[in-house]
Motif scaffolding. Structure first.
Motif, mmCIF file in Angstrom:
data_model
loop_
_atom_site.group_PDB
_atom_site.id
_atom_site.type_symbol
_atom_site.label_atom_id
_atom_site.label_comp_id
_atom_site.label_asym_id
_atom_site.label_seq_id
_atom_site.Cartn_x
_atom_site.Cartn_y
_atom_site.Cartn_z
ATOM 1 N N ASP A 182 5.501 -29.139 -23.478
ATOM 2 C CA ASP A 182 6.507 -28.308 -23.698
ATOM 3 C C ASP A 182 8.364 -28.706 -24.111
ATOM 4 O O ASP A 182 7.204 -30.180 -23.198
ATOM 5 C CB ASP A 182 6.291 -26.621 -22.579
ATOM 6 C CG ASP A 182 7.626 -25.668 -23.159
ATOM 7 O OD1 ASP A 182 8.087 -25.457 -24.267
ATOM 8 O OD2 ASP A 182 7.578 -24.859 -22.272
ATOM 9 N N ASP A 220 15.316 -25.852 -25.075
ATOM 10 C CA ASP A 220 16.272 -26.401 -23.992
ATOM 11 C C ASP A 220 17.288 -26.359 -24.073
ATOM 12 O O ASP A 220 17.170 -26.788 -25.423
ATOM 13 C CB ASP A 220 15.336 -26.723 -22.962
ATOM 14 C CG ASP A 220 13.943 -26.412 -22.364
ATOM 15 O OD1 ASP A 220 13.502 -25.606 -22.752
ATOM 16 O OD2 ASP A 220 13.358 -27.128 -21.664
ATOM 17 N N GLY A 257 8.614 -26.778 -18.930
ATOM 18 C CA GLY A 257 7.932 -27.663 -19.700
ATOM 19 C C GLY A 257 7.950 -29.335 -18.396
ATOM 20 O O GLY A 257 7.126 -30.100 -18.213
HETATM 21 MN MN MN Z 1 9.703 -23.844 -21.599
#
Ligand code: MN
Length: 272
Positions: free
Chosen positions: A232, A26, A194
């Motif tokens: 995540d 991310d 996430g």
């Molecule tokens: Mn993700």
């Protein structure tokens, strides 16, 4: 210098690799007028490179005057080409989601220009009520829309991570882009999946209501998603319109704004 006169913003951002993943793919981009999250995907470090590339290219938007839909579409197209060029393992292309807001104005009226490609999300909280403004480009969203599964079932569905649109995919990017007028005390939440795969919208809304400071709210949401499993990477950006000097209703949207401007009531009340 912000992208709209008379709007005072406060913001915070936080990201965490999570409890299971070895990399954080991310990325977020936070400038006085750009608040975006990119969730990269692809083999090896391709996901990281894809999300980093996206925020680097999109950062070019901040140097301009008031940003319009075409500006964002052009920059996304450029970012798409750059992501497509990333070398990957055979059969595993690099890609990335992009979601968030650009603070801009149309005929002097401050607007959030909401951008979305993929399953990261942009929410707007108004008067304590949280609504998802973006629509996920994902297989499970299509199943929800078709009435095959509920929104709650989508959170645990085995195909919940399959996105149907992304930067770097085979097709040219088809971003959702629309304007929502800025109101004083708006709170915008931009996040990767996430966060939303660990916490319900109700829990997220509760934390946002209970945590007035934007940075503290971002930190707390990431910490709660981590505590809930952190399966995540987790990224959260919180933006508050703390003051708006404009008189309410001052200025009428021009013709170019009409068709793209979601009525405030629809943006706030649309139940998805
Ligand atoms: Mn993700």
């Amino acid at each position: 210098m912000s992208g709209a006169e008379g709007v005072v913003l406060a913001w915070g951002a936080a990201t965490h690799r999570g409890a299971r993943r070895t990399l954080n793919e991310d990325r977020y981009l936070v400038t006085p007028s750009l608040f975006l999250v990119a969730d990269g995907m692809g083999g090896h470090d391709a996901g990281e490179v894809a999300s980093t590339t996206a925020v680097d290219v999109l950062g070019g938007l901040g140097a301009r005057g008031p940003v319009g839909r075409d500006d964002v579409a052009q920059v996304l197209a450029a970012a798409h080409e750059r992501v497509r060029a990333i070398a990957t393992q055979p059969g595993r292309g690099a890609g990335t989601t992009v979601s968030g807001v650009v603070l801009t104005e149309v005929d002097g009226v401050p607007q959030w220009l909401v951008v979305n490609l993929g399953d990261s999300r942009t929410y707007l909280m108004t008067r304590g009520r949280l609504e998802q403004v973006s629509v996920d480009h994902s297989e499970v969203q299509e199943m929800v829309d078709a009435g095959m599964i509920t929104r709650a079932e989508a959170m645990t569905h085995p195909r919940r991570h399959v996105v149907t649109r992304a930067l770097g995919s085979l097709d040219a990017p088809q971003p959702d882009l629309w304007f929502v007028p800025v109101e004083s005390h708006d709170r915008v939440l931009v996040c990767s999946d996430g966060l939303t795969s660990e916490l319900t919208d109700e829990r997220v809304a509760h934390v946002l209501r209970e945590t007035p400071d934007a940075q503290a709210a971002a930190d707390r949401l990431v910490a709660e998603a981590l505590a809930a499993g952190g399966r995540d990477n987790i990224t959260v950006v919180v933006v508050d319109a703390v003051a708006l000097s404009q008189a309410p209703g001052g200025g009428l949207p021009g013709d170019d704004a009409d068709e793209d401007t979601r009525p405030r009531a629809a943006a706030v009340g649309a139940g998805r």
